[in-house]
Scaffold this motif. Structure first.
Motif, PDB file in Angstrom:
ATOM      1  N   TYR A 104      26.630  35.140   2.041  1.00 14.69           N
ATOM      2  CA  TYR A 104      26.056  35.387   0.704  1.00 14.69           C
ATOM      3  C   TYR A 104      26.387  36.793   0.209  1.00 14.69           C
ATOM      4  N   LEU A 105      26.153  37.805   1.063  1.00  9.07           N
ATOM      5  CA  LEU A 105      26.247  39.204   0.636  1.00  9.07           C
ATOM      6  C   LEU A 105      27.656  39.594   0.195  1.00  9.07           C
ATOM      7  N   ALA A 106      28.669  38.942   0.744  1.00 12.84           N
ATOM      8  CA  ALA A 106      30.057  39.288   0.376  1.00 12.84           C
ATOM      9  C   ALA A 106      30.260  39.200  -1.135  1.00 12.84           C
ATOM     10  N   ALA A 107      29.476  38.347  -1.797  1.00 13.71           N
ATOM     11  CA  ALA A 107      29.676  38.131  -3.233  1.00 13.71           C
ATOM     12  C   ALA A 107      29.404  39.377  -4.063  1.00 13.71           C
ATOM     13  N   ILE A 108      28.733  40.381  -3.491  1.00 13.94           N
ATOM     14  CA  ILE A 108      28.483  41.596  -4.273  1.00 13.94           C
ATOM     15  C   ILE A 108      29.706  42.511  -4.306  1.00 13.94           C
TER      16      ILE A 108
END
Ligand SMILES: Cc1cc2nc3c(=O)[nH]c(=O)nc-3n(C[C@H](O)[C@H](O)[C@H](O)COP(=O)(O)O)c2cc1C
Length: 327
Positions: free
Chosen positions: A279-283
């Motif tokens: 999920y966090l990679a999307a930032i």
């Protein structure tokens, strides 16, 4: 207005929730991932450990139960209320075939008699202490439309609706028309949940659903933990990008250290962190590349070096397209 952190099993455990609450503003409360009642009479200690009040002191919590049996439900709810929590959420929305095919989660939605039977028993003991998290139906929105008048007969705290069908899993679009119909069919407080991934998607929903004052966000917050603060106007607009990067990196390192202390062996630790990065990679602007590189990592030292380098060099984004929030 209030924002809830959605339960995401495998990610939003007490370590994640508590750490999230320390680093990021804007979220009022979290619903915990479900405890399944199948194992109820031999309830795993780890399940209740996740709900211990001293492990949940940074973010208010509503524990959640997945059950299709009134005795099991009452057994687990009793253990949860003994811990001091004021509300238990009943999962009537889980779409996973392994769950739904066993007549639980969204699989229970078409069975009004069973739902009535469970609520009769549970409400007799815990009136005003139970809420429900659900979908529009398993196969058709008419399921929830028929169920809501039945639910009106019970003293529920609230109903959280993710306006998709169980069979959709997480694909296709949310059905806001069906959600709007629910507003007219219920006397209970409704919470909206689904596909809030940035300020634009939130503003759009706010215009279309002016009656709603409580919003639940899952994948959008895991991808951009600053999202709730931005929505609530509790950020530092304009966001100071260097500072955001530091907060995010410290949040990540804090999670990493805590999981390192409690998970057995590097593969568990890496597995957990890879789940978070899903999920966090999307930032990050280059999210696909980052996710791919992280997924290939096999050694802890390589992981910490790579992540440090990403935080030092990779540009962040603040508007995240919905397809990028999926791991
Ligand atoms: C991997 C994963 C695990 C989830 N686990 C739970 C759960 O334990 N209980 C629950 O009610 N919903 C669970 N959900 C559903 C989310 O809470 C939420 O309803 C869904 O992701 C839609 O909201 P979002 O678009 O803001 O993410 C899960 C979703 C995902 C993707």
């Amino acid at each position: 207005m209030r924002i809830y952190l959605a339960p995401i099993k495998g990610i939003t455990d007490c370590i994640y929730r508590n750490t999230f609450g320390r680093y990021f503003k804007g979220v009022d409360l979290a619903v915990a991932p479900f405890i399944s009642s199948v194992q109820s009479r031999k309830l795993k200690a780890a399940y209740l450990q996740d709900l211990l009040p001293d492990r949940n002191n940074n973010l208010a919590l509503i524990p959640q139960i997945l059950s299709n049996d009134p005795d099991d439900f009452l057994f687990i709810a009793g253990r949860i209320f003994e811990l001091g929590w004021g509300e238990v959420n009943w999962n009537l929305g889980c779409p996973t075939p392994m769950v739904a095919n066993k007549h639980r989660g969204s699989g229970l939605l078409p069975d009004f008699d069973r739902i009535r039977n469970i609520l009769d028993r549970v409400m007799a003991v815990y009136p005003n202490q139970i809420s429900i998290k659900t979908r529009l139906g398993r196969k058709s929105p008419s399921e929830l439309e028929k169920l809501l008048p039945i639910l009106n007969q019970y003293p529920l705290r609230k109903i959280i609706i993710h306006p998709r069908l169980g069979v959709q899993m997480y694909s296709g679009v949310t059905d806001l028309h069906a959600f709007r119909r629910c507003l007219f069919l219920t006397k209970h407080k409704l919470v909206y949940n689904g596909d809030i991934i940035d300020q634009y998607s939130f503003d759009d929903l706010r215009i279309r659903l002016p009656e709603i004052d409580t919003w639940m966000i899952g994948r959008g917050l895991l991808a951009n933990p600053f999202l709730a603060a931005g929505i609530m106007g509790q950020g530092n607009p304009p966001l100071k990008r260097g500072m955001d990067r530091d907060i995010l990196y410290n949040f990540h390192c804090d999670l990493f250290e805590q999981y390192q202390a409690c998970l057995c062996g590097p593969s568990h630790l890496l597995g957990r962190m890879k789940g978070i990065w899903g999920y966090l990679a999307a930032i990050f602007e280059n999210s696909a590349k980052i996710r791919k590189k992280i997924n290939k990592i096999k050694r802890i030292e390589h992981y910490t070096e790579t992540v440090k380098m990403f935080f030092e060099t990779e540009p962040l984004v603040y508007t995240i397209p919905i397809n990028k929030t999926h791991s």
